[in-house]
Design an enzyme around this catalytic site. Sequence first.
Site, PDB file in Angstrom:
ATOM      1  N   GLY A  54      38.090   5.773  38.236  1.00 22.36           N
ATOM      2  CA  GLY A  54      39.407   5.118  38.218  1.00 22.36           C
ATOM      3  C   GLY A  54      40.558   6.111  38.322  1.00 22.36           C
ATOM      4  N   ALA A  71      37.580   4.914  34.442  1.00 18.07           N
ATOM      5  CA  ALA A  71      37.632   3.746  33.558  1.00 18.07           C
ATOM      6  C   ALA A  71      36.952   4.144  32.255  1.00 18.07           C
ATOM      7  CB  ALA A  71      36.903   2.584  34.210  1.00 18.07           C
ATOM      8  N   GLU A 108      30.729   6.910  40.056  1.00 14.65           N
ATOM      9  CA  GLU A 108      30.220   5.658  39.482  1.00 14.65           C
ATOM     10  C   GLU A 108      28.713   5.483  39.676  1.00 14.65           C
ATOM     11  OE1 GLU A 108      33.023   5.956  41.218  1.00 14.65           O
ATOM     12  OE2 GLU A 108      34.629   4.805  40.265  1.00 14.65           O
TER      13      GLU A 108
HETATM   14  N1  COA Z   1      35.432   6.943  29.473  1.00 16.49           N
HETATM   15  C1  COA Z   1      35.435   7.099  28.143  1.00 16.49           C
HETATM   16  N2  COA Z   1      35.434   8.288  27.537  1.00 16.49           N
HETATM   17  C2  COA Z   1      35.450   9.367  28.319  1.00 16.49           C
HETATM   18  C3  COA Z   1      35.454   9.290  29.719  1.00 16.49           C
HETATM   19  C4  COA Z   1      35.452   8.015  30.287  1.00 16.49           C
HETATM   20  N3  COA Z   1      35.495   7.823  31.618  1.00 16.49           N
HETATM   21  N4  COA Z   1      35.438  10.543  30.222  1.00 16.49           N
HETATM   22  C5  COA Z   1      35.462  11.368  29.180  1.00 16.49           C
HETATM   23  N5  COA Z   1      35.446  10.667  28.022  1.00 16.49           N
HETATM   24  C6  COA Z   1      35.461  11.173  26.654  1.00 16.49           C
HETATM   25  C7  COA Z   1      34.117  11.743  26.255  1.00 16.49           C
HETATM   26  O1  COA Z   1      33.251  10.712  25.835  1.00 16.49           O
HETATM   27  C8  COA Z   1      34.532  12.666  25.135  1.00 16.49           C
HETATM   28  O2  COA Z   1      34.803  11.888  23.995  1.00 16.49           O
HETATM   29  P1  COA Z   1      34.220  12.327  22.534  1.00 16.49           P
HETATM   30  O3  COA Z   1      34.855  13.670  22.278  1.00 16.49           O
HETATM   31  O4  COA Z   1      34.693  11.256  21.617  1.00 16.49           O
HETATM   32  O5  COA Z   1      32.746  12.417  22.693  1.00 16.49           O
HETATM   33  C9  COA Z   1      35.856  13.206  25.619  1.00 16.49           C
HETATM   34  O6  COA Z   1      36.337  12.284  26.565  1.00 16.49           O
HETATM   35  C10 COA Z   1      35.745  14.568  26.286  1.00 16.49           C
HETATM   36  O7  COA Z   1      34.805  14.459  27.341  1.00 16.49           O
HETATM   37  P2  COA Z   1      33.549  15.448  27.502  1.00 16.49           P
HETATM   38  O8  COA Z   1      32.519  14.749  28.327  1.00 16.49           O
HETATM   39  O9  COA Z   1      33.124  15.964  26.169  1.00 16.49           O
HETATM   40  O10 COA Z   1      34.226  16.630  28.337  1.00 16.49           O
HETATM   41  P3  COA Z   1      33.490  17.645  29.321  1.00 16.49           P
HETATM   42  O11 COA Z   1      34.484  18.713  29.619  1.00 16.49           O
HETATM   43  O12 COA Z   1      32.178  18.056  28.786  1.00 16.49           O
HETATM   44  O13 COA Z   1      33.209  16.808  30.650  1.00 16.49           O
HETATM   45  C11 COA Z   1      33.764  15.262  32.412  1.00 16.49           C
HETATM   46  C12 COA Z   1      34.285  16.336  31.428  1.00 16.49           C
HETATM   47  C13 COA Z   1      34.988  14.658  33.092  1.00 16.49           C
HETATM   48  C14 COA Z   1      32.874  15.917  33.464  1.00 16.49           C
HETATM   49  C15 COA Z   1      32.971  14.190  31.638  1.00 16.49           C
HETATM   50  O14 COA Z   1      33.756  13.747  30.549  1.00 16.49           O
HETATM   51  C16 COA Z   1      32.605  12.992  32.464  1.00 16.49           C
HETATM   52  O15 COA Z   1      31.699  13.061  33.273  1.00 16.49           O
HETATM   53  N6  COA Z   1      33.292  11.854  32.230  1.00 16.49           N
HETATM   54  C17 COA Z   1      32.994  10.608  32.882  1.00 16.49           C
HETATM   55  C18 COA Z   1      33.476  10.603  34.303  1.00 16.49           C
HETATM   56  C19 COA Z   1      33.094   9.309  34.989  1.00 16.49           C
HETATM   57  O16 COA Z   1      31.938   8.988  35.176  1.00 16.49           O
HETATM   58  N7  COA Z   1      34.111   8.533  35.365  1.00 16.49           N
HETATM   59  C20 COA Z   1      33.914   7.293  36.055  1.00 16.49           C
HETATM   60  C21 COA Z   1      33.879   6.169  35.102  1.00 16.49           C
HETATM   61  S1  COA Z   1      33.642   4.622  35.952  1.00 16.49           S
END
Ligand code: COA
Length: 260
Positions: free
Chosen positions: A111, A66, A134
């Site tokens: 999500g 999400a 989460e």
């Molecule tokens: N919601 C909103 N934005 C998200 C996102 C999410 N769930 N997951 C990734 N993004 C965005 C990041 O904020 C970043 O945006 P920016 O460039 O404007 O800062 C972009 O996507 C790239 O993500 P980034 O974190 O820089 O990539 P990474 O390779 O370092 O890490 C993940 C990848 C997937 C490990 C990391 O993005 C992450 O942990 N995301 C959240 C996962 C999560 O908790 N999901 C459950 C949500 S309820």
Amino acid sequence: MSFANILYEAADRIAVITLNRPDKLNALNHDTLVELKEAFSQANGSADVDVIIVTGAGEKAFVAGADIKELSAQDAVKGQRFALFGQDVFSAIEQSAKPVIAAVNGFALGGGCELALSCHIRIAAENAKFGQPEVNLGVIPGYGGTQRLARVVGPGLAAEMILTGDMVDATEAHRIGLANKVVARGEALPSAREMAGKIVAKGQPAVRLALQALRCVPQMGLREGLATEAALFGISCGTDDFKEGTAAFLEKRPPAFTGK
Ligand code: COA
């Protein structure tokens, strides 16, 4: 409806729905969920589509969850509505009358994992990672993760994934039944297309009736499920494709199904 965050293409009786916010790792904001529901409704309503594939744009992510920016604005009241809306979209996918294959081409987190779980079949690229992280954000899965993950991998493994927030890689996802198979990086969508092509070649009434029976599994006890299966089996025996499929076998020729 034209889509801003989704790509929709249909060819060869296969619809491919691509979540298309690669700069945000295809995170599901509200607008994207609305479009996702509409895209599935379009694919289900189209007489030209037999199988639906869902995937993510880019090489890195299927869906990274999400949208955390939108999530952060929730409170106790809005949060419940937020969860119910996502559940509604994913339940519509799960209840799709046509088979849905998730081509998991990268991160399927939160999500994203829940979206994959609402699909009937999951194909993982070797760089895919599944998780319900989460708890790292102080919240619990809200788009069906607690319920569907436990049904797919069992309560113990679901508890481990949901309570630790740890991701599992594609090999482990395959081992625990979360992924049907693992394919090379970049091959999730081609592999899903290949599988979809096999399904398209079958008698579609049988495909849809079989899927209808399978969809009953989480809702019914064995006795009720078997009765449903028998009723749907009877319906399949009344189709033209049944007559054609059995006649073709007996006449040692390929069947020419008409979808009736
Ligand atoms: N919601 C909103 N934005 C998200 C996102 C999410 N769930 N997951 C990734 N993004 C965005 C990041 O904020 C970043 O945006 P920016 O460039 O404007 O800062 C972009 O996507 C790239 O993500 P980034 O974190 O820089 O990539 P990474 O390779 O370092 O890490 C993940 C990848 C997937 C490990 C990391 O993005 C992450 O942990 N995301 C959240 C996962 C999560 O908790 N999901 C459950 C949500 S309820």
